[in-house]
Structure formats: structure tokens, C-alpha cells
Motif scaffolding. Structure first.
Motif, PDB file in Angstrom:
ATOM      1  N   ASP A   1       0.797  -1.233   0.000  1.00 26.33           N
ATOM      2  CA  ASP A   1       0.000   0.000   0.000  1.00 26.33           C
ATOM      3  C   ASP A   1       0.826   1.277   0.000  1.00 26.33           C
ATOM      4  OD1 ASP A   1       0.859  -0.563   2.562  1.00 26.33           O
ATOM      5  OD2 ASP A   1      -1.035  -0.023   3.542  1.00 26.33           O
TER       6      ASP A   1
ATOM      7  N   LEU B   1      -6.141   0.063  -0.293  1.00 21.76           N
ATOM      8  CA  LEU B   1      -6.015  -1.253  -0.910  1.00 21.76           C
ATOM      9  C   LEU B   1      -6.907  -1.331  -2.147  1.00 21.76           C
ATOM     10  CD1 LEU B   1      -5.976  -3.812   2.052  1.00 21.76           C
ATOM     11  CD2 LEU B   1      -4.053  -2.931   0.739  1.00 21.76           C
ATOM     12  N   GLY B   2      -6.371  -1.919  -3.203  1.00 21.35           N
ATOM     13  CA  GLY B   2      -7.109  -2.009  -4.462  1.00 21.35           C
ATOM     14  C   GLY B   2      -6.859  -0.836  -5.387  1.00 21.35           C
TER      15      GLY B   2
ATOM     16  N   ILE C   1      -2.108  -4.495  -2.922  1.00 23.21           N
ATOM     17  CA  ILE C   1      -2.804  -5.718  -2.543  1.00 23.21           C
ATOM     18  C   ILE C   1      -2.664  -6.036  -1.065  1.00 23.21           C
ATOM     19  CG2 ILE C   1      -0.905  -7.302  -3.030  1.00 23.21           C
ATOM     20  CD1 ILE C   1      -4.608  -7.921  -3.855  1.00 23.21           C
TER      21      ILE C   1
ATOM     22  N   LEU D   1      -2.826  -8.856   5.510  1.00 20.18           N
ATOM     23  CA  LEU D   1      -4.103  -8.730   4.823  1.00 20.18           C
ATOM     24  C   LEU D   1      -5.130  -9.610   5.532  1.00 20.18           C
ATOM     25  CD1 LEU D   1      -5.341  -7.483   2.162  1.00 20.18           C
ATOM     26  CD2 LEU D   1      -4.832  -9.665   1.072  1.00 20.18           C
TER      27      LEU D   1
ATOM     28  N   GLU E   1     -10.547  -7.725   3.830  1.00 19.94           N
ATOM     29  CA  GLU E   1      -9.816  -6.745   3.037  1.00 19.94           C
ATOM     30  C   GLU E   1      -9.515  -7.272   1.644  1.00 19.94           C
ATOM     31  OE1 GLU E   1      -7.289  -4.262   6.436  1.00 19.94           O
ATOM     32  OE2 GLU E   1      -6.490  -6.134   5.618  1.00 19.94           O
TER      33      GLU E   1
ATOM     34  N   CYS F   1     -10.481  -5.303  -1.548  1.00 19.62           N
ATOM     35  CA  CYS F   1      -9.364  -4.928  -2.426  1.00 19.62           C
ATOM     36  C   CYS F   1      -9.665  -5.304  -3.873  1.00 19.62           C
ATOM     37  CB  CYS F   1      -8.093  -5.618  -1.944  1.00 19.62           C
ATOM     38  SG  CYS F   1      -6.655  -5.326  -2.989  1.00 19.62           S
TER      39      CYS F   1
ATOM     40  N   ASN G   1     -12.402  -2.996  -5.304  1.00 17.02           N
ATOM     41  CA  ASN G   1     -11.864  -1.661  -5.588  1.00 17.02           C
ATOM     42  C   ASN G   1     -10.973  -1.694  -6.825  1.00 17.02           C
ATOM     43  OD1 ASN G   1     -11.507   1.131  -5.027  1.00 17.02           O
ATOM     44  ND2 ASN G   1      -9.532   0.683  -4.073  1.00 17.02           N
TER      45      ASN G   1
END
Length: 289
Positions: free
Chosen positions: A107, A170-171, A186, A197, A201, A205, A208
Motif C-alpha cells: 500500500d 487497498l485495491g 494488494i 491482509l 480486506e 481490495c 476496488n
């Protein structure tokens, strides 16, 4: 021993179901043959039973081996042709020029190899080694990305010792137009640069990511590895490669994103996880062609 471990796989419902058509054809042919070939004594009946049983067992094993060793399937989700195959995402001969290839990052979108930051043996690390002679140049492009800064930026960690201090959702994605690769955040990096993670999430992720890809994809094909399936990522719940693949496909279905032909979506799998995956189950789930 390994054969018998794999044989357990054969008796699962979806493998037996795939054999039913073959089994019915064998019985149909056998019933026709027995009409014209009289079985007048017990010896001929025993021979017929042995032959029929042998044919059933052999064809079942052949069917099992074919399903177990599939290297490629094609399914359809949201009117998108989805190809799932074992290959190397860095093999340029496999991808057309109009393909965006996705690589998982953390991230912070770090670009620092070694020193406990980015492992050069991960796909992220290999991407940095192969496609970026100067990570500083890549850093500048990431930091200057308008959408990342306006939409995805979440906070800064000024006390961080290495590389970047800006953290992104995230994503969120960064399209590197210089290489036609997309980096996607990721996993989280903690204060010790460990990738973490949760299962919740992971799904968020993916969703998104699909939303972001839908904005920039244009008419490009999209190719991605099994994002999140890495021994370097610490998860709150242990998920198998099969479960992660199913989650990835389910998230694409939920997103309702469409990649219209002739473009397609390709999920590129590492051959090292082949023993852990059942592509036939995926094919039956999505009724692929």
C-alpha cells in the motif's frame, strides 16, 4: 503414494458428475453389443462383466487424469471471456501490445529492492528488476499520478525508515504507461515491512481494483496473477490457492465490470500451485464453454 492422494480428488462430486455422460455412453454401447452377442453360459457372462468393468475403470482414470492436468480453461463472466492458464506473466510472447498486465504491490507502492522491503523473488520484485532500470524514475511517476493522489491517498507515515511514506487504499492502482503494467496495492505493510491482509480486506481490495480497472481499461486486455496468493502475505485466515482463485472470480462477477471482445481477462497461474488447484471445478461453476 502421491497417486492415491490425487485419487481422493477424483471422487469429489464434480469429477464424478463429469464422468456421467461417458458412463452412460459406455452402458448404451454395451447394451447394444449384448443384443447381438448372446451370452449363453456363465463363462461368457463373466468375461463380459470383466471387460465392461475394465472399460469403465480405464475410462474413468483417463477422464480423471485429463481433468487433473488441465492447463487452460475458458469461462464467461459478465459477458467477459475469461481465460485461466498456467504461464509466466513476464513472458512477452504470450501477450499482445494492447494488454495491461497487473502486478501486486504493497500500500506504499514501494520500489526499494532488498533491505527487507521488496523481495526480489516476488512478482513485484521481478517486475522492478526486469522493467525499471531506475526505480527513482518509477517513484516520480507514482508520486505524480493524479488519481492516486486525489482518490487513493489515505495517510502519510513520516517516521518510516525506508522508501516511501505515502500510503494508499487497498485495491488502488497505478498504470505505468511506460511498461503497460499496472501496480495494485494488494496488502498493507506494517512498521516492520511485513505484508498483512485480512480476508475481508482481500474481497474489498479486489472490488476496488476492478472498479479502478474499469475506468482505465479502454479496449485493452487485462492479465493478472493470483493476487494475494503469496507466502509473503500474512493473512488472518489461511486460504488455499483454490479459495483465493474462487474469491477473485467471484469479486469480478460482483463488480459487473465487462471487458468486451475481442479483449479478454486472463488469470495467469504459477505452475508451482497446480497441484492445489482444480480448474474443472471453476469451469463447472461458471458453465464455461
Amino acid at each position: 503414494m502421491k497417486f492415491f492422494e490425487n485419487l481422493k480428488f477424483a471422487f469429489r462430486k464434480y469429477v464424478i458428475k463429469s464422468y456421467l455422460l461417458i458412463f452412460s455412453l459406455i452402458l448404451g454401447v454395451a447394451s447394444i453389443v449384448f443384443v447381438f452377442v448372446p451370452l449363453n453360459n456363465s463363462r461368457s457372462k463373466i468375461i463380459a462383466i470383466v471387460v465392461l468393468t475394465t472399460v469403465i475403470i480405464v475410462t474413468f482414470i483417463i477422464n480423471f487424469l485429463i481433468l487433473k492436468n488441465r492447463n487452460f480453461i475458458k469461462i464467461k463472466i459478465n459477458e467477459t471471456n475469461v481465460i485461466i492458464k498456467y504461464a509466466n506473466i513476464f513472458d512477452n510472447t504470450l501477450f499482445k501490445n494492447n494488454t495491461f498486465r497487473i502486478i501486486g504491490a504493497n500500500d506504499y507502492f514501494d520500489t526499494h529492492l532488498g533491505d527487507g522491503i521488496i523481495d526480489e523473488n516476488t512478482l513485484h520484485g521481478k517486475f522492478l528488476k526486469i522493467y525499471n532500470e531506475s526505480c527513482k524514475d518509477l517513484d516520480k511517476r507514482i508520486l505524480a499520478d493524479k488519481r492516486l493522489n486525489e482518490i487513493a491517498y489515505t495517510e502519510s507515515t513520516p517516521t518510516r525508515d525506508y522508501n516511501k511514506t505515502k500510503k494508499y487504499q487497498l485495491g488502488s492502482i497505478f498504470l505505468d504507461k511506460k511498461t503497460n503494467f499496472i501496480l495494485v496495492a494488494i496488502s498493507h505493510f506494517d512498521e516492520n515491512n511485513n505484508a498483512k491482509l485480512t480476508t475481508n480486506e482481500l474481497l474489498k481490495c479486489y472490488l476496488n481494483m476492478w472498479n479502478e480497472i474499469s475506468i482505465i481499461k479502454e479496449s485493452h486486455c487485462i492479465a493478472l496473477p493470483l493476487l494475494g496468493d503469496s507466502p509473503n502475505i500474512q493473512m488472518d485466515t489461511a486460504l488455499s490457492s483454490q479459495e483465493i482463485l474462487e474469491t477473485l472470480l467471484f469479486s469480478f462477477k460482483l463488480s459487473n465490470v465487462q471487458i468486451k471482445p475481442p479483449a479478454n481477462l486472463a488469470i495467469i497461474l504459477n505452475k508451482s500451485i497446480k497441484k492445489d488447484l482444480n480448474l474443472q471445478k471453476i469451469k463447472e461453476t461458471y458453465l464455461g464453454e
